[in-house]
Design a protein around this motif. Structure first.
Motif, PDB file in Angstrom:
ATOM      1  N   VAL A  19     -25.359 -25.024 -35.123  1.00 17.93           N
ATOM      2  CA  VAL A  19     -24.986 -26.202 -35.923  1.00 17.93           C
ATOM      3  C   VAL A  19     -25.697 -26.159 -37.271  1.00 17.93           C
ATOM      4  CG1 VAL A  19     -25.252 -28.710 -36.100  1.00 17.93           C
ATOM      5  CG2 VAL A  19     -24.434 -27.717 -33.990  1.00 17.93           C
ATOM      6  N   THR A  20     -26.974 -25.865 -37.253  1.00 14.52           N
ATOM      7  CA  THR A  20     -27.760 -25.821 -38.485  1.00 14.52           C
ATOM      8  C   THR A  20     -27.265 -24.737 -39.432  1.00 14.52           C
ATOM      9  OG1 THR A  20     -29.685 -26.570 -37.239  1.00 14.52           O
ATOM     10  CG2 THR A  20     -30.100 -25.589 -39.393  1.00 14.52           C
ATOM     11  N   VAL A  21     -27.115 -23.528 -38.915  1.00 18.32           N
ATOM     12  CA  VAL A  21     -26.736 -22.393 -39.753  1.00 18.32           C
ATOM     13  C   VAL A  21     -25.331 -22.560 -40.311  1.00 18.32           C
ATOM     14  CG1 VAL A  21     -26.206 -19.923 -39.678  1.00 18.32           C
ATOM     15  CG2 VAL A  21     -28.325 -20.764 -38.695  1.00 18.32           C
ATOM     16  N   PHE A  22     -24.382 -22.963 -39.478  1.00 15.16           N
ATOM     17  CA  PHE A  22     -23.006 -23.047 -39.954  1.00 15.16           C
ATOM     18  C   PHE A  22     -22.778 -24.256 -40.860  1.00 15.16           C
ATOM     19  CE2 PHE A  22     -22.442 -20.247 -36.203  1.00 15.16           C
ATOM     20  CZ  PHE A  22     -22.028 -19.127 -36.906  1.00 15.16           C
ATOM     21  N   SER A  23     -23.573 -25.293 -40.716  1.00 15.61           N
ATOM     22  CA  SER A  23     -23.517 -26.412 -41.671  1.00 15.61           C
ATOM     23  C   SER A  23     -24.033 -25.954 -43.032  1.00 15.61           C
ATOM     24  CB  SER A  23     -24.347 -27.591 -41.173  1.00 15.61           C
ATOM     25  OG  SER A  23     -23.818 -28.108 -39.986  1.00 15.61           O
ATOM     26  N   ALA A  24     -25.159 -25.273 -43.014  1.00 16.47           N
ATOM     27  CA  ALA A  24     -25.723 -24.754 -44.264  1.00 16.47           C
ATOM     28  C   ALA A  24     -24.778 -23.733 -44.897  1.00 16.47           C
ATOM     29  CB  ALA A  24     -27.090 -24.129 -44.008  1.00 16.47           C
TER      30      ALA A  24
ATOM     31  N   ASN B  64     -25.532 -12.250 -34.111  1.00 16.97           N
ATOM     32  CA  ASN B  64     -26.964 -12.556 -34.104  1.00 16.97           C
ATOM     33  C   ASN B  64     -27.312 -13.598 -33.048  1.00 16.97           C
ATOM     34  OD1 ASN B  64     -27.331 -10.775 -36.199  1.00 16.97           O
ATOM     35  ND2 ASN B  64     -27.454 -12.347 -37.767  1.00 16.97           N
ATOM     36  N   LEU B  65     -26.489 -14.635 -32.956  1.00 14.87           N
ATOM     37  CA  LEU B  65     -26.739 -15.671 -31.942  1.00 14.87           C
ATOM     38  C   LEU B  65     -26.655 -15.078 -30.542  1.00 14.87           C
ATOM     39  CD1 LEU B  65     -24.674 -18.616 -33.468  1.00 14.87           C
ATOM     40  CD2 LEU B  65     -27.170 -18.415 -33.386  1.00 14.87           C
ATOM     41  N   GLY B  66     -25.647 -14.256 -30.320  1.00 12.74           N
ATOM     42  CA  GLY B  66     -25.513 -13.598 -29.019  1.00 12.74           C
ATOM     43  C   GLY B  66     -26.663 -12.651 -28.727  1.00 12.74           C
ATOM     44  N   ALA B  67     -27.111 -11.928 -29.750  1.00 16.72           N
ATOM     45  CA  ALA B  67     -28.226 -10.995 -29.560  1.00 16.72           C
ATOM     46  C   ALA B  67     -29.520 -11.733 -29.226  1.00 16.72           C
ATOM     47  CB  ALA B  67     -28.412 -10.148 -30.817  1.00 16.72           C
ATOM     48  N   ILE B  68     -29.741 -12.876 -29.868  1.00 19.24           N
ATOM     49  CA  ILE B  68     -30.940 -13.673 -29.577  1.00 19.24           C
ATOM     50  C   ILE B  68     -30.943 -14.104 -28.117  1.00 19.24           C
ATOM     51  CG2 ILE B  68     -32.100 -15.877 -30.024  1.00 19.24           C
ATOM     52  CD1 ILE B  68     -31.093 -15.577 -32.965  1.00 19.24           C
TER      53      ILE B  68
ATOM     54  N   ALA C 287     -29.124 -24.431 -25.286  1.00 15.31           N
ATOM     55  CA  ALA C 287     -29.207 -25.565 -26.215  1.00 15.31           C
ATOM     56  C   ALA C 287     -29.824 -25.133 -27.541  1.00 15.31           C
ATOM     57  CB  ALA C 287     -30.014 -26.700 -25.590  1.00 15.31           C
ATOM     58  N   ALA C 288     -30.847 -24.290 -27.484  1.00 14.57           N
ATOM     59  CA  ALA C 288     -31.480 -23.809 -28.714  1.00 14.57           C
ATOM     60  C   ALA C 288     -30.495 -22.998 -29.557  1.00 14.57           C
ATOM     61  CB  ALA C 288     -32.705 -22.961 -28.379  1.00 14.57           C
ATOM     62  N   ILE C 289     -29.693 -22.168 -28.918  1.00 12.98           N
ATOM     63  CA  ILE C 289     -28.695 -21.372 -29.635  1.00 12.98           C
ATOM     64  C   ILE C 289     -27.654 -22.294 -30.270  1.00 12.98           C
ATOM     65  CG2 ILE C 289     -26.789 -19.727 -29.317  1.00 12.98           C
ATOM     66  CD1 ILE C 289     -29.587 -18.433 -29.338  1.00 12.98           C
ATOM     67  N   MET C 290     -27.218 -23.309 -29.547  1.00 15.47           N
ATOM     68  CA  MET C 290     -26.202 -24.224 -30.074  1.00 15.47           C
ATOM     69  C   MET C 290     -26.757 -25.049 -31.243  1.00 15.47           C
ATOM     70  SD  MET C 290     -23.698 -23.225 -28.362  1.00 15.47           S
ATOM     71  CE  MET C 290     -22.403 -24.362 -28.783  1.00 15.47           C
ATOM     72  N   LEU C 291     -28.004 -25.488 -31.144  1.00 12.60           N
ATOM     73  CA  LEU C 291     -28.615 -26.233 -32.255  1.00 12.60           C
ATOM     74  C   LEU C 291     -28.801 -25.333 -33.479  1.00 12.60           C
ATOM     75  CD1 LEU C 291     -31.222 -28.421 -30.354  1.00 12.60           C
ATOM     76  CD2 LEU C 291     -29.165 -29.200 -31.543  1.00 12.60           C
TER      77      LEU C 291
ATOM     78  N   LEU D 211     -17.397 -22.695 -32.079  1.00  8.75           N
ATOM     79  CA  LEU D 211     -16.574 -21.944 -31.128  1.00  8.75           C
ATOM     80  C   LEU D 211     -17.133 -20.549 -30.908  1.00  8.75           C
ATOM     81  CD1 LEU D 211     -12.928 -22.898 -32.168  1.00  8.75           C
ATOM     82  CD2 LEU D 211     -14.032 -23.348 -29.977  1.00  8.75           C
ATOM     83  N   LEU D 212     -17.530 -19.923 -32.004  1.00 12.97           N
ATOM     84  CA  LEU D 212     -18.111 -18.584 -31.903  1.00 12.97           C
ATOM     85  C   LEU D 212     -19.425 -18.616 -31.125  1.00 12.97           C
ATOM     86  CD1 LEU D 212     -17.835 -15.636 -32.661  1.00 12.97           C
ATOM     87  CD2 LEU D 212     -18.908 -16.164 -34.855  1.00 12.97           C
ATOM     88  N   ALA D 213     -20.229 -19.641 -31.325  1.00 12.87           N
ATOM     89  CA  ALA D 213     -21.488 -19.766 -30.584  1.00 12.87           C
ATOM     90  C   ALA D 213     -21.222 -19.929 -29.088  1.00 12.87           C
ATOM     91  CB  ALA D 213     -22.300 -20.948 -31.110  1.00 12.87           C
TER      92      ALA D 213
END
Length: 171
Positions: free
Chosen positions: A84-89, A45-49, A77-81, A120-122
């Protein structure tokens, strides 16, 4: 597109092989099983965005494949932020679900595995998205047709591999 799709289908079988070969690791820590489907889907999903954003900019003629392209860095930067948010949750949610259905892992370990493998995946998703868009452009292909299937399938495979590698390293 047919050769690309066949190649990606064969590669997808590789992620199943990785999961099967690490079955004991996941069965010893059932909370990790909660992470697997989300990790696989989220990387793609991150890659597709990012691929979609880059393709749109390419069609509009505003994308520069240059290290000085500020909009490119803003998108990254938006993808990385977001990661962080999604994988923390995800780590906190997996810990909570683990408490309900299995013997949970320590929250700190689960967060390190979730956020570490997610970031790492991001990074892989960002590199793949930029590379797939660039190669599509150079080959005269429409990046809307090529980048998302390539990035999502490769990130599916990498999601399993990265999650498994980080889990083994932490545990």
């Amino acid at each position: 597109m047919f050769p690309i799709l066949i190649t990606l289908s064969v590669l997808e079988m590789g992620s199943g092989y990785v999961l099967e070969s690490l079955e004991s690791t996941y069965l010893d820590n059932p909370t990790l099983l909660i992470l697997v489907p989300v990790m696989i889907g989220m990387g793609g999903n991150l890659g597709a965005i990012l691929s979609s954003r880059l393709s749109t900019r390419l069609h509009l003629g505003t994308l520069e494949f240059s290290p000085r392209d500020e909009q490119l860095w803003t998108s990254i930067a938006a993808i990385m932020l977001l990661a962080v948010t999604v994988f923390s949750a995800l780590g906190v949610a997996a810990w909570g679900l683990g408490r309900l259905v299995a013997e949970p892992m320590a929250l700190a370990d689960l967060l390190v595995i979730s956020v570490g493998s997610g970031m790492l995946l991001a990074i892989f998703a960002v590199v793949l998205s930029v590379a797939a868009t660039y190669v599509s452009y150079q080959q005269g292909l429409d990046p809307d047709d090529t980048t998302i299937p390539v990035v999502t399938n490769v990130c599916d495979i990498l999601g399993v591999v990265v999650l498994s590698a980080v889990a083994i390293a932490v545990l």
